[in-house]
Design an enzyme around this catalytic site. Structure first.
Site, PDB file in Angstrom:
ATOM      1  N   ALA A  14       0.810  -1.220   0.000  1.00 19.55           N
ATOM      2  CA  ALA A  14       0.000   0.000   0.000  1.00 19.55           C
ATOM      3  C   ALA A  14       0.841   1.266   0.000  1.00 19.55           C
ATOM      4  CB  ALA A  14      -0.916  -0.004   1.226  1.00 19.55           C
ATOM      5  N   ARG A  19      10.239   7.147  -2.998  1.00 16.12           N
ATOM      6  CA  ARG A  19      11.625   7.215  -3.491  1.00 16.12           C
ATOM      7  C   ARG A  19      11.778   6.748  -4.934  1.00 16.12           C
ATOM      8  NH1 ARG A  19      13.691   4.019   1.774  1.00 16.12           N
ATOM      9  NH2 ARG A  19      11.485   3.482   1.816  1.00 16.12           N
ATOM     10  N   GLY A  90       2.074   3.559   7.714  1.00 18.51           N
ATOM     11  CA  GLY A  90       3.112   2.590   8.036  1.00 18.51           C
ATOM     12  C   GLY A  90       2.708   1.135   7.881  1.00 18.51           C
ATOM     13  N   ARG A 345       7.691  -9.735 -38.260  1.00 19.07           N
ATOM     14  CA  ARG A 345       6.642  -9.052 -37.503  1.00 19.07           C
ATOM     15  C   ARG A 345       5.561 -10.062 -37.090  1.00 19.07           C
ATOM     16  NH1 ARG A 345       5.167  -4.339 -41.276  1.00 19.07           N
ATOM     17  NH2 ARG A 345       3.449  -4.169 -39.785  1.00 19.07           N
ATOM     18  N   LYS A 363       5.685 -10.023 -42.605  1.00 20.76           N
ATOM     19  CA  LYS A 363       4.574  -9.680 -41.700  1.00 20.76           C
ATOM     20  C   LYS A 363       3.379 -10.584 -41.964  1.00 20.76           C
ATOM     21  CE  LYS A 363       0.918  -7.599 -41.920  1.00 20.76           C
ATOM     22  NZ  LYS A 363      -0.160  -6.762 -42.447  1.00 20.76           N
ATOM     23  N   TYR A 378      10.022  -7.219 -48.887  1.00 18.74           N
ATOM     24  CA  TYR A 378       8.912  -7.081 -47.942  1.00 18.74           C
ATOM     25  C   TYR A 378       7.818  -8.067 -48.324  1.00 18.74           C
ATOM     26  CZ  TYR A 378       4.689  -5.628 -45.625  1.00 18.74           C
ATOM     27  OH  TYR A 378       3.547  -5.647 -44.865  1.00 18.74           O
TER      28      TYR A 378
HETATM   29  C1  UD1 Z   1      10.789  -1.935   5.817  1.00 21.31           C
HETATM   30  C2  UD1 Z   1      10.998  -2.336   7.285  1.00 21.31           C
HETATM   31  C3  UD1 Z   1      12.495  -2.492   7.538  1.00 21.31           C
HETATM   32  C4  UD1 Z   1      13.073  -3.531   6.600  1.00 21.31           C
HETATM   33  C5  UD1 Z   1      12.737  -3.192   5.142  1.00 21.31           C
HETATM   34  C6  UD1 Z   1      13.113  -4.377   4.268  1.00 21.31           C
HETATM   35  C7  UD1 Z   1       9.151  -1.286   8.485  1.00 21.31           C
HETATM   36  C8  UD1 Z   1       8.757  -0.229   9.452  1.00 21.31           C
HETATM   37  N1  UD1 Z   1      10.439  -1.340   8.151  1.00 21.31           N
HETATM   38  O1  UD1 Z   1      11.413  -0.680   5.655  1.00 21.31           O
HETATM   39  O2  UD1 Z   1      12.742  -2.900   8.873  1.00 21.31           O
HETATM   40  O3  UD1 Z   1      14.479  -3.641   6.770  1.00 21.31           O
HETATM   41  O4  UD1 Z   1      11.341  -2.932   4.968  1.00 21.31           O
HETATM   42  O5  UD1 Z   1      12.947  -4.082   2.904  1.00 21.31           O
HETATM   43  O6  UD1 Z   1       8.333  -2.075   8.067  1.00 21.31           O
HETATM   44  N2  UD1 Z   1       3.528  -0.355   3.260  1.00 21.31           N
HETATM   45  C9  UD1 Z   1       2.160  -0.380   3.329  1.00 21.31           C
HETATM   46  N3  UD1 Z   1       1.529   0.632   3.958  1.00 21.31           N
HETATM   47  C10 UD1 Z   1       2.195   1.684   4.520  1.00 21.31           C
HETATM   48  C11 UD1 Z   1       3.602   1.693   4.432  1.00 21.31           C
HETATM   49  C12 UD1 Z   1       4.245   0.668   3.802  1.00 21.31           C
HETATM   50  O7  UD1 Z   1       1.519  -1.301   2.823  1.00 21.31           O
HETATM   51  O8  UD1 Z   1       1.538   2.583   5.081  1.00 21.31           O
HETATM   52  C13 UD1 Z   1       4.215  -1.440   2.530  1.00 21.31           C
HETATM   53  C14 UD1 Z   1       5.000  -0.935   1.353  1.00 21.31           C
HETATM   54  O9  UD1 Z   1       4.206  -0.924   0.195  1.00 21.31           O
HETATM   55  C15 UD1 Z   1       6.163  -1.922   1.294  1.00 21.31           C
HETATM   56  C16 UD1 Z   1       6.308  -2.416   2.722  1.00 21.31           C
HETATM   57  O10 UD1 Z   1       5.132  -2.052   3.412  1.00 21.31           O
HETATM   58  O11 UD1 Z   1       5.910  -3.018   0.467  1.00 21.31           O
HETATM   59  C17 UD1 Z   1       7.499  -1.807   3.421  1.00 21.31           C
HETATM   60  O12 UD1 Z   1       7.395  -0.395   3.355  1.00 21.31           O
HETATM   61  P1  UD1 Z   1       8.637   0.518   2.984  1.00 21.31           P
HETATM   62  O13 UD1 Z   1       8.223   1.924   3.091  1.00 21.31           O
HETATM   63  O14 UD1 Z   1       9.263   0.054   1.743  1.00 21.31           O
HETATM   64  O15 UD1 Z   1       9.562   0.174   4.240  1.00 21.31           O
HETATM   65  P2  UD1 Z   1      11.136   0.269   4.347  1.00 21.31           P
HETATM   66  O16 UD1 Z   1      11.519   1.634   4.748  1.00 21.31           O
HETATM   67  O17 UD1 Z   1      11.778  -0.320   3.167  1.00 21.31           O
HETATM   68 CA    CA Z   2      11.087  -1.127   1.245  1.00 23.24          CA
END
Ligand code: UD1
Ligand code: CA
Length: 467
Positions: A14, A19, A90, A345, A363, A378
């Site tokens: 989600a 980045r 998160g 093609r 083609k 062709y």
């Molecule tokens: C996360 C871990 C970190 C780990 C790393 C490995 C946490 C807090 N940290 O960090 O310890 O080393 O992955 O790759 O989990 N997501 C949601 N909803 C949200 C936020 C994130 O579904 O609100 C999903 C993202 O889509 C992603 C995953 O959770 O697939 C991890 O989120 P991301 O922001 O990539 O966490 P990292 O900073 O990489």
């Molecule tokens: Ca990640």
């Protein structure tokens, strides 16, 4: 494998993927021709769990739509439950949103949705370990050369798991730890639920960290263990374009090794682009700079020279594809030779032993057994029989400005150089077409057609010979 009736796999996808700096949601970014999320879904399916959930949030409609419409092409047939995370606060909140699903199961495997390099065998071994040594939670860890950005595994004096500390919250000592959280965890579902209720927002972005639940479970005096995996590439999380490119390189390298294990000769394994599901037979030689993509299969004993591009095509045994050949959605039967610099093609079929040479384009046509289109031609919308020889510079004029028309060239026809076939037109078997002809009418079997004005030789007036 037996269905793991008490296991639910939950994929977290989600997040905003800020980045990546992209308008495309992160789960849909492509690695080796397939979206990141497809790798997670395929791995989840291979584990044969009772349920698979995907938490979506950022651009959720687009993500759900794309996943639903692509499942067949990813060969994912297991039902998927989509869970919407409304507030992107998160990974902890993501799992909370899925509680109605999770509480139906004893064990939950949680996978970050941005780790496409994970291997099914590793997850299977982790599950086995969890079954043999039950604990409240188990986290998959790896030791990486550059741990920056990852959550660190903090262990106590006895080496036992203490907590996961996120990079943003790590002090200098913790930042030195090279053992990181992969984002793959197994939980006792009940303990996970209890820990989730105790989460509080953390870090610079006030997020609910899923990673805090492990420390909380430990504080409940329940064992938390770490499952260490030696190959750190499995845990590569894709957060930015550089990591996406790195993942692509690692997957391609894995594919190259798998091909070589199957007896394929790669002259320079670092410099071939072969998609995951491509199949190639033994003793086929692949030169550098080739792209073999999509649903392609190549037979045994072929030679694929440099700069060849093949997508969604079937190539038989003993075929030679010379430099610069470009083939899409076509079928090439055994012992054909194509190129250099030829273009097939979509919907082209080369029957056994056919040859298509320099700067020729085919083609939606069938080139019959042993037939040759060797130079600068062709051929479009054409049914060509066996043993036909097409001279240099021959063109099927298949388009009248509005519609496409068919050309039929039957077995053993001989076409001289620089011939135009104005379609629709048919040339019956064993006919011969004189060089430079423009054919507009049917040519009967065994006849010779010449359709060009006769050469006239005139004396130049007032000019001496050899002037
Ligand atoms: C996360 C871990 C970190 C780990 C790393 C490995 C946490 C807090 N940290 O960090 O310890 O080393 O992955 O790759 O989990 N997501 C949601 N909803 C949200 C936020 C994130 O579904 O609100 C999903 C993202 O889509 C992603 C995953 O959770 O697939 C991890 O989120 P991301 O922001 O990539 O966490 P990292 O900073 O990489
Ligand atoms: Ca990640």
């Amino acid at each position: 494998m037996v269905a793991k009736k008490n296991l639910c796999v939950l994929i977290l996808a989600a997040g905003k993927g800020t980045r990546m700096k992209s308008s495309l949601p992160k789960p849909l970014h492509s690695v080796c021709g397939f979206p990141i999320i497809s790798y997670l879904l395929k791995a989840a399916q291979a584990l044969n769990p009772a349920a698979i959930g995907v938490v979506v949030g950022h651009e959720s409609d687009q993500v759900i739509e794309t996943i639903k419409s692509s499942l067949t092409s990813w060969q994912v047939t297991a039902p998927i439950v989509f869970v919407k995370q409304t507030e992107l606060t998160g990974s902890g909140s993501a799992v909370k949103a899925a509680l109605p699903l999770l509480q139906k199961f004893e064990t939950v495997l949680i996978l970050n949705g941005d780790t496409p390099l994970l291997q099914v065998t590793t997850l299977e071994q982790m599950i086995k370990q969890f079954e043999e040594h039950p604990c409240g939670a188990m986290v998959l860890s790896v030791t990486v050369p550059n741990p920056s950005g990852y959550g660190r595994i903090v262990r106590g004096e006895t080496g036992k798991f203490e907590a996961i500390v996120e990079d943003a919250d790590a002090d200098l000592t913790v930042k030195q730890i090279a053992e990181i959280n992969s984002g793959m965890y197994l939980f006792n579902s009940k303990l996970l639920q209890m820990a989730l209720t105790q989460l509080s927002p953390q870090g610079p972005k006030n997020e609910y960290y899923l990673t805090d639940t492990l420390g909380l479970i430990k504080q409940m005096n329940q064992p938390v263990s770490v499952y260490e995996v030696p190959d750190f590439t499995e845990a590569l999380g894709i957060n930015c374009r550089a990591q996406l490119a790195e993942a692509e390189q690692i997957l391609r390298a894995r594919k190259a090794v798998a091909l070589m294990d199957d007896g394929v000769a790669l002259i320079n394994p670092q410099d071939v682009y072969v998609d995951e599901q491509v199949q190639i037979g033994a003793d086929t030689v692949i030169y550098p700079g080739t792209y073999i993509l999509g649903n392609t299969s190549i037979g045994k004993n072929c030679v694929i020279e440099g700069g060849v591009y093949i997508k969604d095509s079937t190539i038989g045994d003993n075929v030679t594809l010379k430099m610069g050949t470009y083939i899409e959605e076509s079928t090439v039967e055994e012992t054909c030779q194509i190129g250099p610099y030829a273009h097939l093609r979509p919907q082209s079929v080369l029957k056994a032993g056919a040859k298509v040479g320099n700067f020729s384009e085919i083609k939606k046509s069938v080139i019959g057994e042993g037939s040759k289109v060797n130079h600068l031609s062709y051929i479009g919308d054409t049914q060509m029989g066996a043993g036909v020889n097409v001279g240099a510079g021959t063109i099927t004029c298949n388009y009248d400005g509005k519609n496409k028309h068919q050309t039929i060239i039957e077995d053993h026809v001989f076409v001289g150089s620089n011939v135009n076939f104005v379609a629709p037109v048919s040339v019956r078997e064993y006919a011969k077409i004189g060089a430079g002809s423009t054919i507009t009418k049917e040519v009967p079997a065994g006849s010779l057609a010449i359709a060009r004005s006769r050469q006239v030789v005139l004396e130049k007036k007032g000019v001496k010979k050899n002037d």
